[in-house]
Design a protein around this motif. Sequence first.
Motif, PDB file in Angstrom:
ATOM      1  N   HIS A 104      18.145  62.389  34.801  1.00  0.00           N
ATOM      2  CA  HIS A 104      17.891  60.995  34.531  1.00  0.00           C
ATOM      3  C   HIS A 104      19.267  60.257  34.502  1.00  0.00           C
ATOM      4  O   HIS A 104      19.376  59.083  34.714  1.00  0.00           O
ATOM      5  CB  HIS A 104      17.103  60.794  33.366  1.00  0.00           C
ATOM      6  CG  HIS A 104      15.745  61.685  33.398  1.00  0.00           C
ATOM      7  ND1 HIS A 104      14.767  61.140  34.100  1.00  0.00           N
ATOM      8  CD2 HIS A 104      15.301  62.844  32.745  1.00  0.00           C
ATOM      9  CE1 HIS A 104      13.717  62.106  33.969  1.00  0.00           C
ATOM     10  NE2 HIS A 104      13.951  62.965  33.149  1.00  0.00           N
ATOM     11  N   GLU A 105      20.104  61.064  33.859  1.00  0.00           N
ATOM     12  CA  GLU A 105      21.703  60.253  33.939  1.00  0.00           C
ATOM     13  C   GLU A 105      22.385  61.137  34.821  1.00  0.00           C
ATOM     14  O   GLU A 105      23.048  62.273  34.230  1.00  0.00           O
ATOM     15  CB  GLU A 105      21.928  60.476  32.319  1.00  0.00           C
ATOM     16  CG  GLU A 105      21.198  59.652  31.561  1.00  0.00           C
ATOM     17  CD  GLU A 105      21.705  59.790  30.049  1.00  0.00           C
ATOM     18  OE1 GLU A 105      22.578  60.437  29.680  1.00  0.00           O
ATOM     19  OE2 GLU A 105      21.015  59.024  28.977  1.00  0.00           O
ATOM     20  N   ILE A 106      22.685  60.498  35.836  1.00  0.00           N
ATOM     21  CA  ILE A 106      23.388  61.134  36.940  1.00  0.00           C
ATOM     22  C   ILE A 106      24.872  60.529  37.114  1.00  0.00           C
ATOM     23  O   ILE A 106      25.798  61.333  36.983  1.00  0.00           O
ATOM     24  CB  ILE A 106      22.685  61.045  38.071  1.00  0.00           C
ATOM     25  CG1 ILE A 106      21.442  61.718  38.161  1.00  0.00           C
ATOM     26  CG2 ILE A 106      23.548  61.650  39.431  1.00  0.00           C
ATOM     27  CD1 ILE A 106      20.583  61.611  39.277  1.00  0.00           C
ATOM     28  N   ALA A 120      16.456  65.685  41.338  1.00  0.00           N
ATOM     29  CA  ALA A 120      16.011  65.023  40.125  1.00  0.00           C
ATOM     30  C   ALA A 120      14.438  65.165  39.914  1.00  0.00           C
ATOM     31  O   ALA A 120      13.771  64.850  41.204  1.00  0.00           O
ATOM     32  CB  ALA A 120      16.488  63.582  40.101  1.00  0.00           C
ATOM     33  N   GLY A 121      13.983  65.610  39.097  1.00  0.00           N
ATOM     34  CA  GLY A 121      12.621  65.744  38.674  1.00  0.00           C
ATOM     35  C   GLY A 121      12.339  67.033  39.026  1.00  0.00           C
ATOM     36  O   GLY A 121      12.908  68.040  38.948  1.00  0.00           O
ATOM     37  N   CYS A 187      12.973  59.760  23.849  1.00  0.00           N
ATOM     38  CA  CYS A 187      12.370  60.757  24.494  1.00  0.00           C
ATOM     39  C   CYS A 187      12.205  60.994  25.918  1.00  0.00           C
ATOM     40  O   CYS A 187      11.726  60.142  26.691  1.00  0.00           O
ATOM     41  CB  CYS A 187      11.031  61.470  23.831  1.00  0.00           C
ATOM     42  SG  CYS A 187      10.393  63.109  24.298  1.00  0.00           S
ATOM     43  N   LEU A 188      12.925  62.042  26.485  1.00  0.00           N
ATOM     44  CA  LEU A 188      12.899  62.283  28.141  1.00  0.00           C
ATOM     45  C   LEU A 188      11.309  62.587  28.496  1.00  0.00           C
ATOM     46  O   LEU A 188      10.831  62.200  29.574  1.00  0.00           O
ATOM     47  CB  LEU A 188      13.698  63.212  28.469  1.00  0.00           C
ATOM     48  CG  LEU A 188      15.097  62.976  28.695  1.00  0.00           C
ATOM     49  CD1 LEU A 188      16.000  64.070  28.818  1.00  0.00           C
ATOM     50  CD2 LEU A 188      15.569  61.707  29.534  1.00  0.00           C
ATOM     51  N   SER A 189      10.592  62.998  27.801  1.00  0.00           N
ATOM     52  CA  SER A 189       9.288  63.352  28.089  1.00  0.00           C
ATOM     53  C   SER A 189       8.456  61.967  28.529  1.00  0.00           C
ATOM     54  O   SER A 189       7.579  62.155  29.338  1.00  0.00           O
ATOM     55  CB  SER A 189       8.446  64.143  27.067  1.00  0.00           C
ATOM     56  OG  SER A 189       9.227  65.309  26.907  1.00  0.00           O
TER      57      SER A 189
END
Length: 288
Positions: A104-106, A120-121, A187-189
């Motif tokens: 998510h934070e690249i 990613a993912g 939350c990343l979820s």
Amino acid sequence: MIDSAVYMAEIVLTTLNAKYIHAAFGLRCLLANLGELKSRACLIEFDISQRPLDVVEVLLARQPKIVGFGVYIWNVAQTLEVIAVLKRVRPDIMVIIGGPEVSHEIEGQDIVRLADYVIAGEADLEFARVCNRLLTGDTPAQKVIAAALPDLNQLALPYDLYTDADAAHRVIYVEASRGCPFTCEFCLSSLDIPVRQFPLPPLLEALQRLLDRGVRQFKFVDRTFNLNVHVSKTILQFFHDRYRPGLFVHFEMIPDRLPHDLRKIIARFPPGALQFEVGVQTFNPEVS
């Protein structure tokens, strides 16, 4: 002398766990879905207390062409050190990173700069595609590859990849669903939408095999295990019907979705058999 039949693998899947007791569930999902490349791959787990030089030495002993790292909040600093050493010694080895800490934070992350590719993912199927392209000389043009959400009905389940040592000494991670129905900003979820269920019959068959091998500690990684009450009841009844002393099952639950039928099954278990992780996000009635 290195036994090449044991140690050589073109693809090495690896991560630095917080502790030995935590088995790398995500890497087992990737390995299970490598298809025809599975025989050319291996999984090696470390923990964050090990020296980067020692980790790199073990990785290089397998003579890999590709090393895939699972990156999480607890290991990103140590994994960066490992990749830095690995690239200094063997810059030709292709490094692929994935996991929530790099999905998510690249931009701006040193670990992304050092890696050759970022997936990613949910990379269950995409990792195999990328590896196949690299091994056939078809180099992907983009560094960051966004994995499409896989159809959970098409995924090979990873549970037979837990070793006998895992079954005897480690917490066994399992999942009945992926995704989260909520959109909490902290939350990343909340980015994992929609919620999707694994088909129950093959999951229950896999759980039975784990029980038959002596596994007694299960930790479900579902973000909201009791979202689908039918699935929750079926899985709880499965464990209740097979209860033996020492069984311990952990779930993440939401407190406002516990209908009578679900509470009734929960009440049948003896004390200490079930553990619920219940998140209360706010006591402010104006927050939805």
